[in-house]
Motif scaffolding. Structure first.
Motif, short mmCIF file in Angstrom:
data_model
loop_
_atom_site.label_atom_id
_atom_site.label_comp_id
_atom_site.label_asym_id
_atom_site.label_seq_id
_atom_site.Cartn_x
_atom_site.Cartn_y
_atom_site.Cartn_z
N VAL A 107 -10.55 0.38 -6.26
CA VAL A 107 -9.13 0.30 -6.62
C VAL A 107 -8.85 -0.96 -7.42
O VAL A 107 -8.20 -0.94 -8.48
CB VAL A 107 -8.25 0.35 -5.36
N ALA A 157 -1.44 -2.36 -8.50
CA ALA A 157 -1.57 -1.59 -7.27
C ALA A 157 -1.40 -2.52 -6.08
O ALA A 157 -1.65 -3.72 -6.18
CB ALA A 157 -2.93 -0.89 -7.21
N GLY A 187 0.79 -1.22 0.00
CA GLY A 187 0.00 0.00 0.00
C GLY A 187 0.82 1.27 0.00
O GLY A 187 0.26 2.37 0.04
N GLY A 219 -5.00 2.24 4.71
CA GLY A 219 -5.72 1.09 4.17
C GLY A 219 -6.51 0.33 5.21
O GLY A 219 -7.56 -0.25 4.91
N HIS A 251 -1.99 1.83 -2.69
CA HIS A 251 -3.32 2.39 -2.43
C HIS A 251 -3.24 3.52 -1.41
O HIS A 251 -3.90 4.57 -1.56
CB HIS A 251 -4.27 1.30 -1.93
N VAL A 284 -5.24 5.78 -9.18
CA VAL A 284 -4.70 4.46 -9.54
C VAL A 284 -4.67 4.29 -11.05
O VAL A 284 -3.68 3.81 -11.62
CB VAL A 284 -5.54 3.35 -8.86
N ARG A 340 -4.47 7.25 -2.07
CA ARG A 340 -5.49 7.85 -1.21
C ARG A 340 -4.99 9.17 -0.62
O ARG A 340 -5.74 10.14 -0.49
CB ARG A 340 -5.85 6.87 -0.09
N LEU A 351 -2.25 -3.12 -1.83
CA LEU A 351 -3.08 -2.78 -0.68
C LEU A 351 -2.30 -3.07 0.60
O LEU A 351 -1.64 -4.10 0.70
CB LEU A 351 -4.36 -3.62 -0.67
#
Length: 514
Positions: free
Chosen positions: A211, A191, A98, A200, A153, A180, A157, A193
């Motif tokens: 995502v 991507a 992430g 996350g 991610h 993304v 974000r 996480l």
């Protein structure tokens, strides 16, 4: 350094990465590419018009592909990549868990705080803002190895909804997914996480699915650091990752079980069932000690609010949370402490009040404390290493022996030789072990690997019986043994005299992977 017009690696045991049986033969390189692979019986009588590397008695294989590492910034600080090259790695995949070094959303300091756990060279300049600019910077910087990137991610974000904790609005979710998509268009291969890390950990499933859908639309890879690796919660965590990534190709990062209780086989079986209906696989490393931020040892109910809110609780509350973690102080070793470097290499077991000492350390360092935790079991490691859909990823970083701002986990220097040695001892065939350290990982992320004509000449030459790791926690920066030659894009980066000055590494972008 320009590669020789032709190079011939002669008389080696060729293991081409396909999983097919090894054979004695020659590997010919023209410029940056594999030109031909010739069985010994078919060698021309007059030989080759080429520079010669004698590989008799050695294995000639595709360079190893580290599908899970955190060299996002360290490869810029240490372009020689000694910890990578000396173990035969020729391609790294960064941006895992992430966390990636871009996008910054115009707030580089905020992103630096968010990804601090992977930032062990905080002085590294980072003049980019977008993922496209980051990838360009990686491509322009001299490097001994290739790199492919996932977009984190958490980083996406941060750019789309800075400072937000908890579930996002529908408009914010759309903005995260758009970040993304832009990263994938810039060349990211997928991507990642980080379901155990802020932000996350507090993201809603709608956001995570959005995502994953953006990645699926680009035929990229979703790599997931699970919410909980505790053996008692592992199957549930796997189900969550499968649910949010439904429709996308899923890579389960560093599959293992902490607080082992003998049920890791159930997790392997759960992934086996998942593979019947979803494109899923995993990676692992050959160690029972992990390496993470100290914040992650706190219960989820505490850490989910984010580092700033956690630190505001104060040392007494943090000590209580750490005490409730279920860990033994003797299992914990401090690896990084930004403001109190004298704590690095120490264990709380040495202290009269171990949890209070750790909590005070956490506050004093503003949360920037990393620890190694002896958290797994060797039977579980061996089960992962003998599972054919589990590839090898170090979870380590590109370092030099001079690195001093944090303690290195031996996995940064020794994962691939240690995994090879252990797989072979467990009966994994040579061809299967090589495939799982190279082509199998490359196929997951869509980058080239293998000893076939036309592919980039990323090659490792090693002694089959001699390949092993010498890195330990006491001496982590010890180079692997048994690696004789490493070529990246046809250029030697390690030869009989050691690391060379060549920096032929390139960014492997999604749209150009072939």
């Amino acid at each position: 350094m320009t590669p020789s017009a032709r190079t011939a690696i002669l008389s080696g045991l060729v293991v081409d990465g396909s999983g097919d049986e090894p054979f004695l033969g020659d590997v010919l390189i023209a410029g940056t590419r594999i030109d031909a692979v010739v069985p010994l019986a078919a060698r021309p009588h007059d030989g080759y018009d080429a520079d010669v590397i004698d590989a008799e008695g050695l294995v000639v294989a595709p360079g190893f592909v580290d599908i899970h590492c955190h060299s996002d910034l360290t490869r810029l600080a240490y372009p020689g990549g000694e910890s990578r090259v000396t173990q035969g790695i020729t391609t790294e995949v960064v941006g895992n868990c992430g966390m990636s070094a871009a996008p910054t959303g115009g707030d580089a300091a905020g992103l630096a705080a968010l990804i601090a756990t992977i930032d062990v060279t905080p002085g590294t300049p980072r003049p980019w803002s977008t993922v496209a600019e980051w990838l360009d910077a990686l491509d322009e910087a001299p490097s001994s190895t290739n790199v492919a990137a996932l977009v984190g991610h958490g980083s996406a974000r941060h750019a789309a909804a800075p400072g937000r904790v908890g579930e996002l609005s529908e408009a914010e979710i759309v903005a995260v997914a758009a970040e993304v998509t832009r990263a994938l268009e810039a060349g990211c291969v997928g991507a990642s996480l980080g379901l155990m890390y802020a932000p996350g950990e507090s993201a809603g499933r709608d956001e995570l699915r959005a995502v994953a859908q953006a990645v699926a639309d680009a035929d990229g890879l979703v790599a997931a650091h699970l919410r909980d690796y505790d053996a008692r919660a592992l199957t549930e965590s796997l189900a969550e990752a499968a649910d949010v990534a439904d429709g996308a190709r899923l890579q389960i990062s560093h599959l293992r079980a902490t607080h082992p209780d003998g049920r890791f086989a159930e997790a392997i079986a759960a992934v086996e069932r998942l593979r019947d209906v979803q494109d899923a696989s995993a990676d692992c490393y050959p160690y029972i000690a992990g390496h993470t931020t100290l914040l992650q040892l706190l219960p989820s109910r505490i850490r989910a609010a984010g580092p700033r809110a956690v630190l505001a609780l104060g040392a007494p509350a943090l000590a209580e949370g750490l005490r409730d973690s279920g860990w033994d102080p003797g299992q914990i070793l401090v690896m990084k402490a930004a403001a109190t470097p004298e704590a690095v290499g120490r264990t709380p077991a040495e202290q009269a009040r171990p949890w209070e000492w750790l909590a005070e350390l956490l506050v004093a360092d503003g949360g920037l404390v990393d620890v190694a935790v002896e958290s797994g079991s060797w039977p579980d490691v061996d089960l992962a290493l003998t599972t054919d859909w589990v590839t090898i990823g170090s979870d380590g970083t590109a370092l030099s022996a001079a690195h001093a701002s944090s303690a290195a986990h031996p996995r940064s220097w020794g994962t691939f030789p240690a995994a090879f040695r252990r797989m072979r001892a467990l009966g994994v065939p040579l061809s299967a072990a090589v495939r799982r350290m190279s082509v199998a990982s490359a196929e997951r992320v869509g980058v080239p690997s293998g000893l076939r004509p036309g592919l980039p000449a990323d090659v490792v030459v090693f002694a089959e019986d001699g390949l092993d790791s010498s890195a330990t926690f006491a001496e982590p920066a010890r180079a692997a043994v048994g690696v004789r030659r490493v070529l990246v894009n046809g250029v030697p980066v390690l030869d009989e005299d050691g690391i060379t000055s060549a920096r032929p590494g390139r960014v492997r972008r999604r749209e150009t992977a072939s």
